[in-house]
Scaffold this motif. Structure first.
Motif, PDB file in Angstrom:
ATOM      1  N   THR A   1      -0.523  18.533  51.638  1.00 41.85           N
ATOM      2  CA  THR A   1       0.662  17.854  50.911  1.00 41.85           C
ATOM      3  C   THR A   1       1.194  16.845  51.829  1.00 41.85           C
ATOM      4  N   ASN A   2       1.627  17.137  52.887  1.00 41.43           N
ATOM      5  CA  ASN A   2       2.257  16.124  53.864  1.00 41.43           C
ATOM      6  C   ASN A   2       1.338  15.087  54.149  1.00 41.43           C
ATOM      7  N   ALA A   3       0.197  15.208  54.663  1.00 42.89           N
ATOM      8  CA  ALA A   3      -0.839  14.279  54.860  1.00 42.89           C
ATOM      9  C   ALA A   3      -1.032  13.329  53.667  1.00 42.89           C
ATOM     10  N   ASN A   4      -1.041  14.016  52.580  1.00 43.92           N
ATOM     11  CA  ASN A   4      -1.407  13.001  51.060  1.00 43.92           C
ATOM     12  C   ASN A   4      -0.134  11.926  51.241  1.00 43.92           C
ATOM     13  N   ARG A   5       1.172  12.614  51.318  1.00 39.79           N
ATOM     14  CA  ARG A   5       2.339  11.589  51.176  1.00 39.79           C
ATOM     15  C   ARG A   5       2.213  10.346  52.306  1.00 39.79           C
ATOM     16  N   ARG A   6       1.758  10.768  53.498  1.00 39.43           N
ATOM     17  CA  ARG A   6       1.270   9.834  54.326  1.00 39.43           C
ATOM     18  C   ARG A   6       0.379   8.843  54.030  1.00 39.43           C
ATOM     19  N   ILE A   7      -0.613   9.445  53.423  1.00 42.28           N
ATOM     20  CA  ILE A   7      -1.678   8.670  52.867  1.00 42.28           C
ATOM     21  C   ILE A   7      -1.183   7.526  52.014  1.00 42.28           C
ATOM     22  N   GLN A   8      -0.279   7.849  51.080  1.00 36.49           N
ATOM     23  CA  GLN A   8       0.136   7.238  50.036  1.00 36.49           C
ATOM     24  C   GLN A   8       1.306   6.130  50.661  1.00 36.49           C
ATOM     25  N   SER A   9       1.836   6.641  51.763  1.00 37.37           N
ATOM     26  CA  SER A   9       2.879   5.775  52.108  1.00 37.37           C
ATOM     27  C   SER A   9       2.133   4.643  52.976  1.00 37.37           C
ATOM     28  N   LEU A  10       1.179   4.789  53.814  1.00 43.43           N
ATOM     29  CA  LEU A  10       0.546   4.015  54.600  1.00 43.43           C
ATOM     30  C   LEU A  10      -0.122   3.029  53.591  1.00 43.43           C
ATOM     31  N   LEU A  11      -1.023   3.366  52.527  1.00 42.69           N
ATOM     32  CA  LEU A  11      -1.498   2.725  51.505  1.00 42.69           C
ATOM     33  C   LEU A  11      -0.522   1.619  50.847  1.00 42.69           C
ATOM     34  N   ARG A  12       0.650   2.083  50.533  1.00 42.28           N
ATOM     35  CA  ARG A  12       1.826   1.083  49.957  1.00 42.28           C
ATOM     36  C   ARG A  12       2.010   0.290  50.962  1.00 42.28           C
ATOM     37  N   THR A  13       2.312   0.543  52.294  1.00 41.41           N
ATOM     38  CA  THR A  13       2.687  -0.459  53.354  1.00 41.41           C
ATOM     39  C   THR A  13       1.781  -1.660  53.608  1.00 41.41           C
ATOM     40  N   VAL A  14       0.327  -0.996  53.726  1.00 45.51           N
ATOM     41  CA  VAL A  14      -0.687  -2.126  53.877  1.00 45.51           C
ATOM     42  C   VAL A  14      -0.680  -3.181  52.458  1.00 45.51           C
ATOM     43  N   ALA A  15      -0.644  -2.166  51.315  1.00 47.03           N
ATOM     44  CA  ALA A  15      -0.748  -3.282  50.229  1.00 47.03           C
ATOM     45  C   ALA A  15       0.582  -4.346  50.042  1.00 47.03           C
ATOM     46  N   LYS A  16       1.451  -3.903  50.598  1.00 46.72           N
ATOM     47  CA  LYS A  16       2.484  -4.616  50.518  1.00 46.72           C
ATOM     48  C   LYS A  16       2.727  -5.891  51.377  1.00 46.72           C
ATOM     49  N   ALA A  17       2.020  -5.608  52.631  1.00 51.15           N
ATOM     50  CA  ALA A  17       1.526  -6.638  53.489  1.00 51.15           C
ATOM     51  C   ALA A  17       0.838  -7.739  52.982  1.00 51.15           C
ATOM     52  N   GLY A  18       0.016  -7.672  52.044  1.00 53.89           N
ATOM     53  CA  GLY A  18      -0.920  -8.411  51.543  1.00 53.89           C
ATOM     54  C   GLY A  18      -1.890  -8.761  52.534  1.00 53.89           C
ATOM     55  N   GLY A  19      -2.499 -10.233  52.363  1.00 50.88           N
ATOM     56  CA  GLY A  19      -3.512 -10.731  53.453  1.00 50.88           C
ATOM     57  C   GLY A  19      -3.150 -10.580  54.860  1.00 50.88           C
ATOM     58  N   ALA A  20      -1.937 -10.641  55.136  1.00 51.07           N
ATOM     59  CA  ALA A  20      -1.446 -10.615  56.661  1.00 51.07           C
ATOM     60  C   ALA A  20      -1.872  -9.275  57.205  1.00 51.07           C
ATOM     61  N   GLY A  21      -1.828  -8.273  56.405  1.00 53.83           N
ATOM     62  CA  GLY A  21      -2.004  -6.785  57.004  1.00 53.83           C
ATOM     63  C   GLY A  21      -1.012  -6.424  57.822  1.00 53.83           C
ATOM     64  N   VAL A  22      -1.055  -5.114  58.481  1.00 48.52           N
ATOM     65  CA  VAL A  22       0.022  -4.322  59.357  1.00 48.52           C
ATOM     66  C   VAL A  22      -0.843  -3.903  60.447  1.00 48.52           C
ATOM     67  N   THR A  23      -0.404  -4.197  61.525  1.00 52.28           N
ATOM     68  CA  THR A  23      -0.893  -3.552  62.977  1.00 52.28           C
ATOM     69  C   THR A  23      -0.528  -2.295  63.151  1.00 52.28           C
ATOM     70  N   GLN A  24      -1.371  -1.549  63.896  1.00 53.10           N
ATOM     71  CA  GLN A  24      -1.138  -0.009  64.021  1.00 53.10           C
ATOM     72  C   GLN A  24       0.215   0.106  64.928  1.00 53.10           C
ATOM     73  N   SER A  25       0.598  -0.899  65.926  1.00 53.69           N
ATOM     74  CA  SER A  25       1.433  -0.805  66.557  1.00 53.69           C
ATOM     75  C   SER A  25       2.953  -0.855  65.780  1.00 53.69           C
ATOM     76  N   ASP A  26       2.694  -1.655  64.632  1.00 55.36           N
ATOM     77  CA  ASP A  26       4.036  -1.752  63.888  1.00 55.36           C
ATOM     78  C   ASP A  26       4.008  -0.579  62.780  1.00 55.36           C
ATOM     79  N   MET A  27       2.825   0.062  62.588  1.00 52.77           N
ATOM     80  CA  MET A  27       2.990   1.066  61.379  1.00 52.77           C
ATOM     81  C   MET A  27       4.083   2.271  61.380  1.00 52.77           C
ATOM     82  N   PRO A  28       4.415   2.854  62.832  1.00 54.89           N
ATOM     83  CA  PRO A  28       5.297   3.952  62.881  1.00 54.89           C
ATOM     84  C   PRO A  28       6.570   3.563  62.427  1.00 54.89           C
ATOM     85  N   LYS A  29       6.996   2.229  62.671  1.00 56.46           N
ATOM     86  CA  LYS A  29       8.345   1.769  62.289  1.00 56.46           C
ATOM     87  C   LYS A  29       8.174   1.565  60.635  1.00 56.46           C
ATOM     88  N   ALA A  30       7.160   1.013  60.158  1.00 55.56           N
ATOM     89  CA  ALA A  30       6.932   0.405  58.787  1.00 55.56           C
ATOM     90  C   ALA A  30       6.982   1.834  57.862  1.00 55.56           C
TER      91      ALA A  30
END
Length: 210
Positions: free
Chosen positions: A9-38
């Motif tokens: 369950t916790n991993a599933n939440r993280r997957i959904q959170s990551l996918l929403r974050t990457v989708a919100k960033a659009g074509g620019a994307g999100v770097t792995q170094s910025d992901m923890p904060k995002a």
């Protein structure tokens, strides 16, 4: 599907959170170094959900240059990974007509996609591919017109030169994260040697990480 191991369950939440974050960033994307904060969780929790999202074809990671905040301690530039939705990545070029070299067309597009804002000076492209001589102008015109017809590139004028007031003819890759560069706009276009070196290393210069 049936027989597949359940995702915690916790991993599933993280997957959904990551996918929403990457989708919100659009074509620019999100770097792995910025992901923890995002996304709001520790870096050690990134590996598993990123691996699942990439395996599912939902996101794609590309190496990018990363400039450290404090270069005096760790060295200046290193490489991180930038993640974008796979559907936002530029499509592969369509087959070239018989009078256009498919290798030339794909190599030219690789350079454009690696450049900041997808922009490279036409004169540097011609010189890089050995197409500046009068005898080679037809070959350059064929590949340029082919890419223009396929709407993979656009011709743009930017401000350049030593004073930043000269009109410079460029080609720009057409993709979701590029904006048209008009003559009234100055774009910092790196030398083509730097872009070509980045392509050879698999590094994407389109994302400027500070």
């Amino acid at each position: 599907g049936p027989g597949e191991p359940a995702v915690p369950t916790n991993a599933n939440r993280r997957i959904q959170s990551l996918l929403r974050t990457v989708a919100k960033a659009g074509g620019a994307g999100v770097t792995q170094s910025d992901m923890p904060k995002a996304v709001g969780f520790a870096p050690n929790y990134l590996h598993y959900p990123l691996k699942l999202l990439q395996a599912g074809g939902l996101i794609t990671g590309t190496p990018v240059l990363f400039e450290r905040a404090d270069p005096s301690k760790f060295g200046g530039t290193t490489v991180t990974t930038n993640y974008r939705l796979t559907r936002l990545l530029p499509p592969p070029p369509p087959p070239a007509p018989p009078d256009v070299s498919p290798t030339l067309a794909s190599s030219l597009m690789a350079l454009l996609h690696a450049a900041p804002q997808g922009v490279v000076r036409i004169s540097e492209l011609q010189a890089h591919f050995g197409l500046r001589a009068r005898s080679q102008r037809n070959a350059w015109g064929r590949v340029r017109d082919h890419l223009l017809r396929q709407k993979l590139v656009r011709a743009v004028d930017i401000l350049g030169g030593k004073k930043g007031t000269a009109r410079v003819n460029c080609l720009q890759a057409v993709r979701p994260d590029t904006e048209r560069g008009d003559v009234g706009q100055r774009i910092d276009v790196p030398p083509i040697e730097q872009v070509a070196a980045a392509v050879a290393r698999g590094v994407d210069l389109t994302v400027s990480v500070r």
